[in-house]
Motif scaffolding. Structure first.
Motif, PDB file in Angstrom:
ATOM      1  N   TYR A 256      -7.284  19.690  -6.259  1.00 36.38           N
ATOM      2  CA  TYR A 256      -6.655  20.980  -6.552  1.00 36.38           C
ATOM      3  C   TYR A 256      -5.305  21.098  -5.850  1.00 36.38           C
ATOM      4  O   TYR A 256      -4.318  21.525  -6.450  1.00 36.38           O
ATOM      5  N   ARG A 257      -5.236  20.692  -4.562  1.00 37.34           N
ATOM      6  CA  ARG A 257      -3.961  20.730  -3.836  1.00 37.34           C
ATOM      7  C   ARG A 257      -2.935  19.808  -4.476  1.00 37.34           C
ATOM      8  O   ARG A 257      -1.760  20.140  -4.602  1.00 37.34           O
ATOM      9  N   ARG A 258      -3.373  18.620  -4.875  1.00 37.70           N
ATOM     10  CA  ARG A 258      -2.470  17.673  -5.523  1.00 37.70           C
ATOM     11  C   ARG A 258      -1.964  18.246  -6.841  1.00 37.70           C
ATOM     12  O   ARG A 258      -0.786  18.121  -7.176  1.00 37.70           O
ATOM     13  N   HIS A 259      -2.876  18.905  -7.581  1.00 39.29           N
ATOM     14  CA  HIS A 259      -2.484  19.523  -8.854  1.00 39.29           C
ATOM     15  C   HIS A 259      -1.433  20.613  -8.615  1.00 39.29           C
ATOM     16  O   HIS A 259      -0.439  20.690  -9.343  1.00 39.29           O
ATOM     17  N   LEU A 260      -1.645  21.441  -7.589  1.00 44.11           N
ATOM     18  CA  LEU A 260      -0.666  22.485  -7.294  1.00 44.11           C
ATOM     19  C   LEU A 260       0.668  21.906  -6.857  1.00 44.11           C
ATOM     20  O   LEU A 260       1.723  22.402  -7.245  1.00 44.11           O
ATOM     21  N   LYS A 261       0.628  20.854  -6.060  1.00 46.84           N
ATOM     22  CA  LYS A 261       1.859  20.274  -5.533  1.00 46.84           C
ATOM     23  C   LYS A 261       2.712  19.622  -6.624  1.00 46.84           C
ATOM     24  O   LYS A 261       3.926  19.782  -6.647  1.00 46.84           O
ATOM     25  N   TYR A 262       2.084  18.910  -7.533  1.00 42.75           N
ATOM     26  CA  TYR A 262       2.849  18.154  -8.517  1.00 42.75           C
ATOM     27  C   TYR A 262       2.996  18.848  -9.872  1.00 42.75           C
ATOM     28  O   TYR A 262       3.727  18.364 -10.731  1.00 42.75           O
ATOM     29  N   SER A 263       2.341  19.974 -10.091  1.00 43.27           N
ATOM     30  CA  SER A 263       2.487  20.645 -11.377  1.00 43.27           C
ATOM     31  C   SER A 263       3.666  21.621 -11.393  1.00 43.27           C
ATOM     32  O   SER A 263       4.112  22.042 -12.437  1.00 43.27           O
ATOM     33  N   ARG A 264       4.160  21.973 -10.212  1.00 46.22           N
ATOM     34  CA  ARG A 264       5.322  22.873 -10.152  1.00 46.22           C
ATOM     35  C   ARG A 264       6.578  22.120 -10.547  1.00 46.22           C
ATOM     36  O   ARG A 264       6.802  21.013 -10.132  1.00 46.22           O
ATOM     37  N   SER A 265       7.400  22.772 -11.321  1.00 45.76           N
ATOM     38  CA  SER A 265       8.650  22.123 -11.747  1.00 45.76           C
ATOM     39  C   SER A 265       9.854  22.915 -11.311  1.00 45.76           C
ATOM     40  O   SER A 265       9.904  24.068 -11.220  1.00 45.76           O
TER      41      SER A 265
END
Length: 93
Positions: free
Chosen positions: A84-93
Motif C-alpha cells: 500500500y505504501r509503495r502504491h501511494l509513493k509511486y502512483s502520484r504524478s
C-alpha cells in the motif's frame, strides 16, 4: 600505507573523544577465554520445570492456533502495508 593516520581503538576524530570500544573488546575476549568460568558453567545443575498437564490439555489448541496463524497474519499485514505504501509513493504524478 603512506599518509594514513592510525587512531587508537574507540577514538572519534570529529568529537575528539575516546569511547569504550577497546575495553569492551578486551572484556569480551577475557570472558570467552575464562577457563574457570567455563568449568563452573559445565558443573552447574539446571532443574527443568515440568509443564502443567491439565493446563496443557485445556490450552493446547489455543496455543497451536496462536503459534501458527498469528505469524502468518502478521506477515500478510506487513506485506499489505508495504504494498500500500509503495502504491501511494509511486502512483502520484
Amino acid at each position: 600505507a603512506d599518509g594514513v593516520m592510525k587512531l587508537p581503538l574507540g577514538f572519534d576524530r570529529y568529537s575528539k573523544m575516546t569511547f569504550g570500544n577497546k575495553d569492551f573488546i578486551i572484556n569480551v575476549i577475557n570472558t570467552m577465554t575464562d577457563d574457570a568460568g567455563l568449568i563452573r558453567l559445565r558443573s552447574k545443575e539446571f532443574r527443568l520445570r515440568l509443564l502443567d498437564k491439565t493446563k496443557l490439555r485445556t490450552q493446547r489448541v489455543t496455543w497451536q492456533v496462536i503459534n501458527t496463524l498469528l505469524p502468518l497474519i502478521l506477515v500478510a499485514l506487513a506485506g499489505i502495508f508495504v504494498n500500500y505504501r509503495r502504491h501511494l509513493k509511486y502512483s502520484r504524478s
